[in-house]
Design an enzyme around this catalytic site. Structure first.
Site, PDB file in Angstrom:
ATOM      1  N   CYS A 178     -47.970  18.234  26.228  1.00 19.79           N
ATOM      2  CA  CYS A 178     -47.836  18.889  27.522  1.00 19.79           C
ATOM      3  C   CYS A 178     -47.858  20.385  27.229  1.00 19.79           C
ATOM      4  CB  CYS A 178     -46.516  18.498  28.183  1.00 19.79           C
ATOM      5  SG  CYS A 178     -46.121  19.613  29.544  1.00 19.79           S
ATOM      6  N   ARG A 235     -30.232   8.413 -11.064  1.00 24.01           N
ATOM      7  CA  ARG A 235     -31.470   7.970 -11.694  1.00 24.01           C
ATOM      8  C   ARG A 235     -32.436   9.139 -11.904  1.00 24.01           C
ATOM      9  NH1 ARG A 235     -36.565   6.056 -10.373  1.00 24.01           N
ATOM     10  NH2 ARG A 235     -37.284   4.568 -11.906  1.00 24.01           N
ATOM     11  N   LYS A 248     -39.077  -9.135  -3.015  1.00 27.86           N
ATOM     12  CA  LYS A 248     -38.562  -8.496  -1.789  1.00 27.86           C
ATOM     13  C   LYS A 248     -38.728  -9.461  -0.622  1.00 27.86           C
ATOM     14  CE  LYS A 248     -38.097  -3.867  -2.634  1.00 27.86           C
ATOM     15  NZ  LYS A 248     -38.599  -2.912  -1.766  1.00 27.86           N
ATOM     16  N   LYS A 305     -30.805  -8.001  -4.966  1.00 24.77           N
ATOM     17  CA  LYS A 305     -31.288  -6.620  -5.115  1.00 24.77           C
ATOM     18  C   LYS A 305     -30.543  -5.789  -4.084  1.00 24.77           C
ATOM     19  CE  LYS A 305     -35.408  -3.925  -5.885  1.00 24.77           C
ATOM     20  NZ  LYS A 305     -34.954  -2.688  -5.270  1.00 24.77           N
ATOM     21  N   CYS A 344     -48.060  14.981  32.416  1.00 25.17           N
ATOM     22  CA  CYS A 344     -46.718  14.965  31.832  1.00 25.17           C
ATOM     23  C   CYS A 344     -45.752  14.238  32.784  1.00 25.17           C
ATOM     24  CB  CYS A 344     -46.248  16.395  31.586  1.00 25.17           C
ATOM     25  SG  CYS A 344     -44.550  16.476  30.997  1.00 25.17           S
ATOM     26  N   GLU A 398       3.903   1.707  -1.140  1.00 22.76           N
ATOM     27  CA  GLU A 398       4.505   1.974  -2.450  1.00 22.76           C
ATOM     28  C   GLU A 398       3.476   2.595  -3.396  1.00 22.76           C
ATOM     29  OE1 GLU A 398       7.139  -0.932  -4.836  1.00 22.76           O
ATOM     30  OE2 GLU A 398       6.608  -1.900  -2.933  1.00 22.76           O
ATOM     31  N   PHE A 399       2.252   2.047  -3.343  1.00 21.52           N
ATOM     32  CA  PHE A 399       1.163   2.546  -4.180  1.00 21.52           C
ATOM     33  C   PHE A 399       0.918   4.029  -3.871  1.00 21.52           C
ATOM     34  CE2 PHE A 399      -3.173   3.460  -5.352  1.00 21.52           C
ATOM     35  CZ  PHE A 399      -3.349   2.753  -6.544  1.00 21.52           C
ATOM     36  N   ASP A 400       0.832   4.341  -2.575  1.00 22.38           N
ATOM     37  CA  ASP A 400       0.576   5.731  -2.171  1.00 22.38           C
ATOM     38  C   ASP A 400       1.690   6.657  -2.629  1.00 22.38           C
ATOM     39  OD1 ASP A 400      -1.725   4.899  -1.072  1.00 22.38           O
ATOM     40  OD2 ASP A 400      -1.002   4.868   1.014  1.00 22.38           O
ATOM     41  N   TYR A 427     -24.895  -3.995 -12.845  1.00 24.57           N
ATOM     42  CA  TYR A 427     -25.752  -5.114 -13.232  1.00 24.57           C
ATOM     43  C   TYR A 427     -26.416  -4.939 -14.590  1.00 24.57           C
ATOM     44  CZ  TYR A 427     -28.780  -1.877 -10.660  1.00 24.57           C
ATOM     45  OH  TYR A 427     -29.401  -0.760 -10.181  1.00 24.57           O
ATOM     46  N   CYS A 457     -41.548  23.097  31.234  1.00 25.63           N
ATOM     47  CA  CYS A 457     -41.367  21.638  31.191  1.00 25.63           C
ATOM     48  C   CYS A 457     -39.932  21.371  30.707  1.00 25.63           C
ATOM     49  CB  CYS A 457     -42.415  21.047  30.249  1.00 25.63           C
ATOM     50  SG  CYS A 457     -42.238  19.282  30.024  1.00 25.63           S
ATOM     51  N   ASP A 462       0.834  -1.209   0.000  1.00 28.54           N
ATOM     52  CA  ASP A 462       0.000   0.000   0.000  1.00 28.54           C
ATOM     53  C   ASP A 462       0.866   1.255   0.000  1.00 28.54           C
ATOM     54  OD1 ASP A 462      -2.080  -1.644   0.140  1.00 28.54           O
ATOM     55  OD2 ASP A 462      -2.777  -1.050   2.148  1.00 28.54           O
ATOM     56  N   ASP A 487     -29.306  -2.580  -1.976  1.00 27.65           N
ATOM     57  CA  ASP A 487     -30.056  -1.471  -1.404  1.00 27.65           C
ATOM     58  C   ASP A 487     -29.184  -0.224  -1.334  1.00 27.65           C
ATOM     59  OD1 ASP A 487     -32.228  -0.282  -0.383  1.00 27.65           O
ATOM     60  OD2 ASP A 487     -32.026  -1.089   1.645  1.00 27.65           O
ATOM     61  N   LEU A 535     -38.519  -1.468 -11.112  1.00 27.66           N
ATOM     62  CA  LEU A 535     -38.954  -2.862 -11.205  1.00 27.66           C
ATOM     63  C   LEU A 535     -40.270  -3.060 -10.480  1.00 27.66           C
ATOM     64  CD1 LEU A 535     -35.577  -4.589 -10.309  1.00 27.66           C
ATOM     65  CD2 LEU A 535     -36.721  -4.732 -12.504  1.00 27.66           C
ATOM     66  N   CYS A 568     -43.141  17.084  34.078  1.00 21.94           N
ATOM     67  CA  CYS A 568     -43.462  18.253  34.898  1.00 21.94           C
ATOM     68  C   CYS A 568     -44.848  18.154  35.548  1.00 21.94           C
ATOM     69  CB  CYS A 568     -43.357  19.533  34.062  1.00 21.94           C
ATOM     70  SG  CYS A 568     -44.654  19.666  32.830  1.00 21.94           S
ATOM     71  N   GLU A 600     -25.639  -0.108  -8.752  1.00 19.79           N
ATOM     72  CA  GLU A 600     -26.108   0.436  -7.477  1.00 19.79           C
ATOM     73  C   GLU A 600     -24.913   0.901  -6.653  1.00 19.79           C
ATOM     74  OE1 GLU A 600     -29.312   0.331  -7.467  1.00 19.79           O
ATOM     75  OE2 GLU A 600     -30.001   0.582  -5.414  1.00 19.79           O
ATOM     76  N   GLU A 618     -30.333 -12.137  -9.494  1.00 22.48           N
ATOM     77  CA  GLU A 618     -29.277 -11.339  -8.862  1.00 22.48           C
ATOM     78  C   GLU A 618     -29.772 -10.845  -7.512  1.00 22.48           C
ATOM     79  OE1 GLU A 618     -28.686  -8.073 -11.512  1.00 22.48           O
ATOM     80  OE2 GLU A 618     -28.159  -9.378 -13.182  1.00 22.48           O
TER      81      GLU A 618
HETATM   82  S1  IVH Z   1     -32.150  -3.963 -12.729  1.00 22.99           S
HETATM   83  C1  IVH Z   1     -35.132  -2.130 -15.689  1.00 22.99           C
HETATM   84  N1  IVH Z   1     -30.761  -5.229 -10.906  1.00 22.99           N
HETATM   85  O1  IVH Z   1     -33.653  -1.572  -7.875  1.00 22.99           O
HETATM   86  C2  IVH Z   1     -34.497  -2.786 -14.549  1.00 22.99           C
HETATM   87  N2  IVH Z   1     -31.858  -3.217 -10.267  1.00 22.99           N
HETATM   88  O2  IVH Z   1     -36.593  -1.126  -8.367  1.00 22.99           O
HETATM   89  C3  IVH Z   1     -33.434  -1.991 -13.974  1.00 22.99           C
HETATM   90  N3  IVH Z   1     -31.493  -2.539  -7.959  1.00 22.99           N
HETATM   91  O3  IVH Z   1     -33.540   1.313  -9.862  1.00 22.99           O
HETATM   92  C4  IVH Z   1     -32.919  -2.415 -12.689  1.00 22.99           C
HETATM   93  N4  IVH Z   1     -30.180  -4.220  -7.403  1.00 22.99           N
HETATM   94  O4  IVH Z   1     -31.644   0.920  -8.217  1.00 22.99           O
HETATM   95  C5  IVH Z   1     -31.539  -4.167 -11.178  1.00 22.99           C
HETATM   96  N5  IVH Z   1     -29.460  -6.414  -9.408  1.00 22.99           N
HETATM   97  C6  IVH Z   1     -30.230  -5.376  -9.667  1.00 22.99           C
HETATM   98  C7  IVH Z   1     -30.530  -4.392  -8.697  1.00 22.99           C
HETATM   99  C8  IVH Z   1     -31.355  -3.331  -9.034  1.00 22.99           C
HETATM  100  C9  IVH Z   1     -30.750  -3.099  -6.986  1.00 22.99           C
HETATM  101  C10 IVH Z   1     -32.279  -1.300  -7.794  1.00 22.99           C
HETATM  102  C11 IVH Z   1     -32.017  -0.265  -8.859  1.00 22.99           C
HETATM  103  C12 IVH Z   1     -33.322  -0.030  -9.546  1.00 22.99           C
HETATM  104  C13 IVH Z   1     -34.298  -0.513  -8.513  1.00 22.99           C
HETATM  105  C14 IVH Z   1     -35.550  -0.980  -9.228  1.00 22.99           C
END
Ligand code: IVH
Length: 681
Positions: free
Chosen positions: A436, A137, A324, A116, A418, A36-38, A237, A442, A34, A118, A84, A421, A175, A114
């Site tokens: 209150c 987006r 979900k 999802k 309360c 050396e990289f820096d 993705y 208070c 690290d 967050d 989605l 008080c 994401e 895949e």
């Molecule tokens: S595909 C047209 N793949 O979920 C489809 N979305 O509710 C485009 N997200 O706006 C999305 N993981 O922000 C896709 N493996 C995944 C994802 C993913 C998270 C989010 C993304 C999207 C939202 C859709």
């Protein structure tokens, strides 16, 4: 080193750093230490600041940030960024699969499943192998251009890996997130900084709420070096473009990975719905072991041709769906209910629970919101309750298992006085909360009002934080907003943990707050329903506190965007004799109770830069970039976010990079800090 040598060295360092980055982030191999990289990165930075003309657009030095963006330009998406459809149960997935089967008739099809993730969705455009532009987006049609911020994300390549088979122009989507570990680390950092700030009597910072908001908030920060500190990550993705060299999503994911993109290796090809369901079950618990937060599974048709047949609605494609996971729930016992009184006097019941593990953390308390919620749940002390943790940080009670209720349990009765008080509580007919009414005596209300008053968005008083207010209050040094301004240095020094300097800081902070504009003062008073925006509207409309105070209820309701509820609250506030006294007192102290036309034009040289546009870049000698920009505005000039033909002057300090190059190309005058100051004089 001569110019030619510098050019060669910059090229060489850039290439080498890209190579080591790729090895590290894609193959998890550290070919050099690290340190050396820096050192190499530092050498490149030094050379680039001496020879900015040779800095490459894909320079790895951009990872550390430094660009300030005041306003993010709006960009139209070349391909709409759809969302989605969501499902929460397997029946709906079966329906989804049936719809696909029907539409594709006899064709075979497969799915790619895949995680999802967050976080916040992002699109990144590449041209000729280089990162060109990054966009949020937004509303799906248009988003904000946040290229400089995205360039600090180390797992997003600035340059494609050699041998990439991707076309000249394309866009990848994914994401942006922060790993759970990095999120914890940032909060630990804030906690230890807060210890120091507290010791110096300065305002403490708020902790970050959750990984998702931390990531999406960071993308819109103005200073990209701050974004770099957040250590964001991104999983990609999707890929869009003309003539992409693949027919399936599977090929696309593999090709993206080979070109140096961070593609999560959790995806799988599923040949039928049974395999999809297996994938879903497999990850239900296991997903908590992943370094980032996920909230479900995305199921996508693999073949692009079939995606075309299936098409999309205005909002979402028919070839994909999100499953979900249900928010996790746990059972525990309600031990007792405590009641919290907030700054406005609103009473919130809190469930004190037998500690229970839930989605990786131990839950001891949950909000019960108000008396209606207690009635709705028909909850009793000793009950077995169901707690859930959704996206929010505070868990909720979602149900009671009455079959486990003991025979001698009795219905709960809500408190009538309360807890702080002992004043009798009131509840307006259309209000969910009990209040209150003892606003001025208070303790949590008074402390809460003082804490609100000093807060950043209100009077922004340096040197005083929440803890300091509590100390003032408990030690009876200041028990109202007005009394804060009567504090003396000697009094502050009597308190634990205060030294000469921190005491002086507080007094200076109080003095400085007398310049806060009227709208901030109005907000700082803490009138119920008067948030920062409403305060600004009222200040703009009435221009002075006297006008507001003498307005009738009808006049207040007539103010655009002020509804009856706000108007009634404002009217009641100014018709209360104690509040009238407070305002009189604050007027005498010297707070601003009138709107001043321009708070910005304070210097003698008002308007000297009128009509001129500026961009400040690089590290200046005597001023921070923010100070310089403030300076420009105070003198009537305008600060632009980027270099374009519209720009009149670029003020460039050390290590100025692409902006300087662009300004030179467009033949825009470049000033050093001292040249600019001379021009002002
Ligand atoms: S595909 C047209 N793949 O979920 C489809 N979305 O509710 C485009 N997200 O706006 C999305 N993981 O922000 C896709 N493996 C995944 C994802 C993913 C998270 C989010 C993304 C999207 C939202 C859709």
């Amino acid at each position: 080193m001569n110019t030619q040598e510098a050019k060669i060295k910059i090229e060489e360092l850039t290439e080498k750093l890209h190579y080591y980055n790729y090895k590290y982030y894609q193959e998890h191999i550290s070919e050099i230490a690290d340190y050396e990289f820096d050192m190499m990165l530092e050498e490149l930075q030094a050379l680039e600041s001496k020879f900015p003309q040779f800095q490459r657009v894909d320079s790895p030095t951009q990872r550390v940030g430094g660009t300030i963006t005041k306003e993010f330009p709006t960009i139209s998406h070349q391909y709409p960024m759809l969302s989605l459809g969501n499902t929460y149960n397997e029946e709906e997935l079966i329906e989804f699969d049936k719809r696909i089967q029907k539409r594709l008739e006899t064709e075979n099809y497969s799915y790619i499943c895949e995680m999802k993730f967050d976080g916040a969705a992002l699109g990144v455009r590449y041209k000729n192998g280089l990162l060109e532009l990054a966009v949020t987006r937004g509303d799906g049609k248009k988003g904000d251009e946040i290229t400089a911020n995205v360039k600090t994300i180390k797992t997003i390549p600035l340059k494609l890996h050699d041998g990439s088979s991707l076309p000249e122009a394309f866009e990848v989507r994914g994401e942006v997130m922060i790993t759970k570990d990095n999120f914890e680390r940032l909060n630990q950092q804030i906690k230890s900084e807060n210890k120091k700030l507290k010791a110096e009597g300065k305002k403490e910072k708020t902790l970050l709420a959750n990984p998702r908001n931390t990531a999406s908030g960071a993308l819109k920060m103005q200073d990209s070096s701050e974004v770099a500190k957040r250590t964001l990550d991104c999983f990609l993705y999707d890929i869009y473009g003309e003539n992409l060299p693949f027919q399936t999503h599977e090929e696309a994911l593999l090709s993206m990975k080979n070109s140096g993109f961070h593609v999560s290796q959790t995806w799988e090809k599923c040949n039928n719905l049974t395999e999809v369901l297996e994938f879903i079950h497999h990850w239900e618990q296991k997903r908590h072991e992943l370094p980032v937060e996920t909230d479900g599974i995305v199921i996508k048709i693999n073949e692009f041709k079939q995606r075309q047949i299936l098409g999309a609605t205005a909002k979402s494609p028919r070839w994909a769906i999100a499953y979900k996971y249900k928010t996790e729930a746990a059972q525990t016992i309600l031990k007792s209910i405590t009641y919290q009184v907030g700054r406005t006097g609103a009473v919130t019941p809190v469930a004190e629970l037998e500690p229970v593990k839930l989605a990786g953390t131990t839950v001891k308390r949950a909000s019960l919101h108000n008396a209606n919620e207690i009635e709705r749940l028909e909850i009793r002390l000793g009950d077995t309750v169901l707690v859930e943790k959704g996206g929010e940080i505070i868990p909720k009670i979602t149900g009671v298992d009455t079959s486990k209720r003991s025979e001698d349990s009795v219905p709960l009765s809500y408190i009538s006085h309360c807890p702080e008080c002992q004043t009798g509580l009131i509840r307006a007919e259309d209000e969910a909360n009990h209040y209150c009414p003892n606003e001025t005596a208070c303790p949590p209300q008074v402390k809460g009002k003082m804490i609100h008053f000093i807060s950043r968005k209100a009077m922004d008083i340096d040197g005083i934080g929440k803890k300091t207010i509590e100390q003032f209050y408990e030690n009876q040094l200041a028990q109202s907003i007005g009394e804060l301004y009567e504090l003396t240095k000697e009094q502050i020094l009597e308190l634990d943990g205060f030294k000469e300097r921190s005491a002086e800081n507080i007094l200076k902070g109080l003095e400085k707050s007398k310049n806060q504009p009227f709208r901030k003062v109005l907000f700082a008073l803490g009138i119920r329903y008067v948030g920062a925006t409403v305060a600004e509207k009222l200040a703009d409309y009435f221009k002075s506190v006297d006008k507001i105070a003498s307005s009738s209820l009808e006049e207040l309701v007539d103010v655009p965007e002020i509804g009856t509820r706000i108007a009634e609250s404002v009217f009641a506030y100014f018709n209360d004799s104690q509040n009238q006294e407070l305002i009189q007192k604050l007027k005498v102290i010297g707070l601003q109770f009138k709107e001043i036309e321009s708070d910005l034009h304070t210097s003698d040289a008002v308007g000297i830069l009128e009509g001129k546009t500026f961009v400040v870049t690089g590290k200046l000698e005597n001023y921070s970039r923010g100070e310089m920009e403030q300076f420009i505005k105070e003198n009537g000039g305008k600060v632009l976010s980027g270099v374009s033909k519209k720009l009149n002057f670029l003020i460039a300090g050390e290590k100025a990079g692409s902006k300087l190059k662009k300004a030179e190309k467009l033949e825009i005058p470049v000033l050093s800090e001292s040249e600019f100051l001379e021009m002002l004089a």
